[in-house]
Design an enzyme around this catalytic site. Sequence first.
Site: not given
Length: 622
Positions: A120, A204, A239, A296
């Site tokens: 990421k 973030e 999440h 993926r």
Amino acid sequence: MNRPTLTRVLVANRGEIACRVMRTAKAMGMTTVAVHSTIDRDARHSREADIRVDLGGSKASESYLNIDKIIAAALSSGAQAIHPGYGFLSENAGFARAIEQAGLIFLGPPASAIDAMGSKSAAKALMETAGVPLVPGYHGEAQDADTFRAAAERIGYPVLLKATAGGGGKGMKVVERESELAEALASAQREAQSSFGDSRMLVEKYVLQPRHVEIQVFADQHGHCLYLNERDCSIQRRHQKVVEEAPAPGLTPALRQAMGESAVRAAQAIGYVGAGTVEFLLDARGEFFFMEMNTRLQVEHPVTEAITGLDLVAWQIRVAQGEPLPLTQAQVPLNGHAIEVRLYAEDPDNEFLPATGTLALYRESNPGPGKRVDSGVAEGDSVSPFYDPMLGKLIAWGEDREQARLRLLSMLDEFAVGGVRTNLAFLRRIIGHPAFAKAELDTGFIPRHQAELLPPPTPLPEAFWQQAAQAWVRTQPDQGLWTSGNGLRLGLPAETVLHLRSRDQHQVVHALAATDGQGIRQGETVYVRWEGEVHGVSLFDPIAQADASHTTQGGLTAPMNGSIVRVMVQAGQSVEAGTALVVLEAMKMEHSIRAPAAGVVKGVTCQEGEMVSEGSVLVEME
């Protein structure tokens, strides 16, 4: 140049995705090879494969994450290609390289693309260079607590910690204030290491009330890349996606095109090949921010297949053999609407803790037009604490969103699972909620409607017990006088007294002769549906229960089977209410056992690395 035609493929995964990949491979005339851990020897994916190879061990690190064992299994079984599924090694560049070095075909993107987008942090740096808007955050190399603390202060709380190599909500924590950061960071790093073999994190800004909209991209080896519309995955818990649908409600054609073209540029920038997903946060103003790219196939790919009529696994296999994409962007279909829900073995009444046990009852929805079930289990299978608790997915398609929603509701009503707690009733309440029917979607949907979606447990009413009693009598193998019609009743209606139990509740019921009462009997248990949930009902012997009763007064017990990863207290230590005492890992997630009240630790009866069973006493308090 085209590669040789594939005739045998190994699936380096388990559960529903392994079954789904093998279904397409068999339809294409290929021989399928499954790998399994020791405890998965008789799992459904193992049973359905043409060839199966035992990797040994129980933990993922000993089996599904062991690259050398998987490569050896492919070579010994004669497989020419390996499909990684999702999770496990699906986004591991080292795995992709090892497959190529062994002379095999990886049914996924090039290792270089996984390197670029699989992290990421690297992906965000690449997108920043390309001018793609990003959510403010830190995605650098330094991984010490002080660096993350400084970054969080700079961007402002709340912040979101995310594993750079992660997915599926693993290694992801929301931190509301500075005092929570150190513990959350350590826990997220351990989860990331356990799930992905990589503990690196990024942080973030936690954007409030965004929508999660992702673009399905597909690229071939000839430089062609296109997007197959979008999916809305906004309804999430911890999440982790719970409901996904395609197309995203309310998305204009212009916004779809802008997001799609941005996703294609991202894929082309890294020389992407195969199926991938570019994920965005979409705010109410129509602005979107790059989150990550998953290199993926996604869990939610069936909704894209439903609205396009395409088989994405077949595309993966063909592209890997050098075939060009069969469509141009203008030819990509978008027909109707599809909605998917994820069925998990978990307890919604106990903070969604993963559930383990045996599927004493497992009945899927009736087949029919617009109905699809992708599952990885069958009745009688065991659900272990070692892997993700997803049992399968229910997918409904309709000519419009409302038809798809109503069709999915009927599927949920037809589904029946017993012996293991599931989120089935929770899913039913989401899809049936008026706000969902109106497509009022964002990532805060579940917390906002928690009162309706997660009502507090209440005692089962008398009407349930009467229905359960009728079902019990009706399904008895030998009902004797109940059905003979000529039993001695002395002028009174036929009646019996039943002591019934359902989970931790029991009731004395005066049952009349069975004239109604629907239920499914499995041995000494009858399963009865009540308000969207299936309850197992058995006979209860109050005298025997009194004789056998015992308590663990003052003891904190394991809420599920799992592994102790951290003991945080010692005997004699004073603790406050809410203090984390023990960290338990089950199904690739960490769960903290906390003190319910202030007190003193009398003793610790577990140790790090130990496997414990549900109900085992871990810490004694006084």
